[in-house]
Design an enzyme around this catalytic site. Structure first.
Site, PDB file in Angstrom:
ATOM      1  CG  HIS A 134      -0.354  -0.021   2.535  1.00 10.35           C
ATOM      2  ND1 HIS A 134       0.382  -1.092   3.012  1.00 10.35           N
ATOM      3  CD2 HIS A 134      -0.372   0.885   3.551  1.00 10.35           C
ATOM      4  CE1 HIS A 134       0.784  -0.843   4.242  1.00 10.35           C
ATOM      5  NE2 HIS A 134       0.362   0.345   4.588  1.00 10.35           N
ATOM      6  CG  HIS A 136      -0.061   4.212   4.712  1.00 10.25           C
ATOM      7  ND1 HIS A 136      -0.794   3.529   5.656  1.00 10.25           N
ATOM      8  CD2 HIS A 136      -0.919   5.105   4.153  1.00 10.25           C
ATOM      9  CE1 HIS A 136      -2.036   3.982   5.675  1.00 10.25           C
ATOM     10  NE2 HIS A 136      -2.136   4.942   4.770  1.00 10.25           N
ATOM     11  CG  ASP A 138       4.845   2.702   7.381  1.00 12.61           C
ATOM     12  OD1 ASP A 138       4.027   3.112   6.546  1.00 12.61           O
ATOM     13  OD2 ASP A 138       4.519   2.003   8.358  1.00 12.61           O
ATOM     14  CG  HIS A 139       4.151  -0.492   4.335  1.00 10.19           C
ATOM     15  ND1 HIS A 139       4.237  -1.817   4.664  1.00 10.19           N
ATOM     16  CD2 HIS A 139       3.629   0.135   5.429  1.00 10.19           C
ATOM     17  CE1 HIS A 139       3.775  -2.006   5.904  1.00 10.19           C
ATOM     18  NE2 HIS A 139       3.396  -0.837   6.376  1.00 10.19           N
ATOM     19  CG  HIS A 190      -3.920  -0.072   6.845  1.00  6.22           C
ATOM     20  ND1 HIS A 190      -3.976   0.522   8.085  1.00  6.22           N
ATOM     21  CD2 HIS A 190      -2.740   0.328   6.291  1.00  6.22           C
ATOM     22  CE1 HIS A 190      -2.892   1.247   8.278  1.00  6.22           C
ATOM     23  NE2 HIS A 190      -2.133   1.148   7.199  1.00  6.22           N
ATOM     24  CG  HIS A 252       4.025  -2.413  10.937  1.00  4.45           C
ATOM     25  ND1 HIS A 252       4.903  -1.367  11.036  1.00  4.45           N
ATOM     26  CD2 HIS A 252       3.190  -2.103   9.919  1.00  4.45           C
ATOM     27  CE1 HIS A 252       4.611  -0.452  10.126  1.00  4.45           C
ATOM     28  NE2 HIS A 252       3.572  -0.881   9.425  1.00  4.45           N
TER      29      HIS A 252
END
Length: 355
Positions: A134, A136, A138-139, A190, A252
């Site tokens: 996705h 975001h 941090d990905h 999410h 995570h």
């Protein structure tokens, strides 16, 4: 009660290049954990289970997964300023999937691109593709730099907001990398464009794996930010929950908090109690709790147990989607209550304790 995994596949088989700058001479700040060295979590698949890299290989095996965990506040490239506050990359997993026969490699959720390229170089493989779950940061934050360093790299995902995306995937689409097959599973909840990736090999007894990003994690799931409760229910229960009960690699290291909430939901669930005890021991030993299996998750993850009587009783709802929606609200309240009083302190520690 189902036997909980030992995670013997996490092997310290690589040169000890510390990922935590001060781990050999000073203790980490309270409440944080040193990540393992970049190659400390090498997993090989064989004989139907995760095995140590030193084990005898099987000629049929083509798939190897090298996860790398970033489990502490990070410096410079892994800290982003949002609204004047530093946002540390604290607990992400990124993965390198290696096709052992062709030596082709596929990365999943590139969080720290330079570290990924170090692993690619050490393994002697050709990185051809990035699969992003996705958009975001941090990905997907590493996609642009990786694409700049590796011209021609394919960056795939289901959301146009994914950085450096070269092709948008659709639900049910299948990809192939040598002997490795990938089925793309749209799993909104999410985010509206979240894609999970189901990997398997034909005519191989080794179990398949799913890279679930923030759709499903050990003992929990990502926050519902953009989709309806019904869509999230379909993603978790009907899409992911019906896959073979094998290995789950999530995005995570949130296991402890997830299981503490699961225990609140089902205080009488022995599976939750046993898994939480195991996770606490792993945490004390600075060891990862990922991966898990879908078979295990169905025993203790409340977000996959929305039809179970104790979970319905906890939420006061009966319809599965309504149970899930109530769980999401309760979990958000639970997390707010557990937040530290000074959340900026960990971000400041990034400047002192980053790798």
């Amino acid at each position: 009660m189902a036997q909980l995994p030992s995670r013997e596949g996490f092997a310290e088989d690589a040169p000890q290049r510390p990922a935590w700058r001060g781990r050999t001479c000073v203790r980490p700040p309270p409440g944080t954990r040193a990540p393992p060295p970049a190659h400390a979590c090498s997993l090989r698949r064989g004989a139907g289970r995760w095995r140590r890299p030193g084990g005898a290989p099987r000629s049929a095996r083509a798939l190897r997964i090298v996860p790398w965990a970033h489990l502490c506040p990070a410096v410079s490239q892994a800290v982003r300023a949002v609204g004047g506050r530093a946002q540390p990359l604290r607990d992400n997993y990124m993965y390198l999937v290696i096709e052992e026969h062709t030596r082709e490699a596929v990365a999943v959720d590139v969080a720290v691109p330079k570290r990924l390229l170090e692993i690619v170089g050490r393994e002697g493989v050709s990185l051809t593709t990035v699969l992003t779950t996705h958009h975001h940061w941090d990905h997907a934050r590493g996609n642009a730099e990786l694409a700049r360093l590796r011209p021609g790299l394919a960056v795939l995902g289901a959301d146009e907001r994914i950085c450096a995306l070269t092709r948008r995937l659709v639900h049910g689409e299948e990809l192939q990398f040598g002997a490795i097959h990938v089925r793309c599973l749209l799993t909104p909840g999410h985010t509206s464009g979240h894609m999970s990736y189901f990997l398997w090999e034909e005519d191989c007894p080794d179990p398949p794996a799913v890279f679930s990003g923030d759709a499903l994690s050990v003992g929990g799931c990502g926050l519902r930010l953009e989709s309806t409760a019904q869509q999230m229910y379909q993603s978790l229960v009907e899409t992911l929950g019906t896959l073979p009960p094998e290995t789950v690699f999530c995005g995570h290291e949130h296991t402890l908090g997830n299981l503490e909430f699961a225990q609140k939901v089902e205080p009488g669930n022995d599976h939750v109690r046993a898994k939480l005890s195991w996770a606490k021991k792993r945490d004390e030993d600075d060891m990862p709790t990922v991966p898990s299996t879908l078979g295990e998750e169905l025993l203790y993850n409340p977000f996959l147990r929305v039809a179970e009587e104790p979970v319905c009783k906890f939420t006061g709802k009966a319809a599965p989607a309504e149970v899930l929606e109530a769980l999401c609200r309760e979990r958000a309240s639970f997390e707010r209550a557990a937040e530290p009083l000074q959340p900026q302190a960990r971000a400041l520690l990034a400047l002192q304790w980053g790798p």
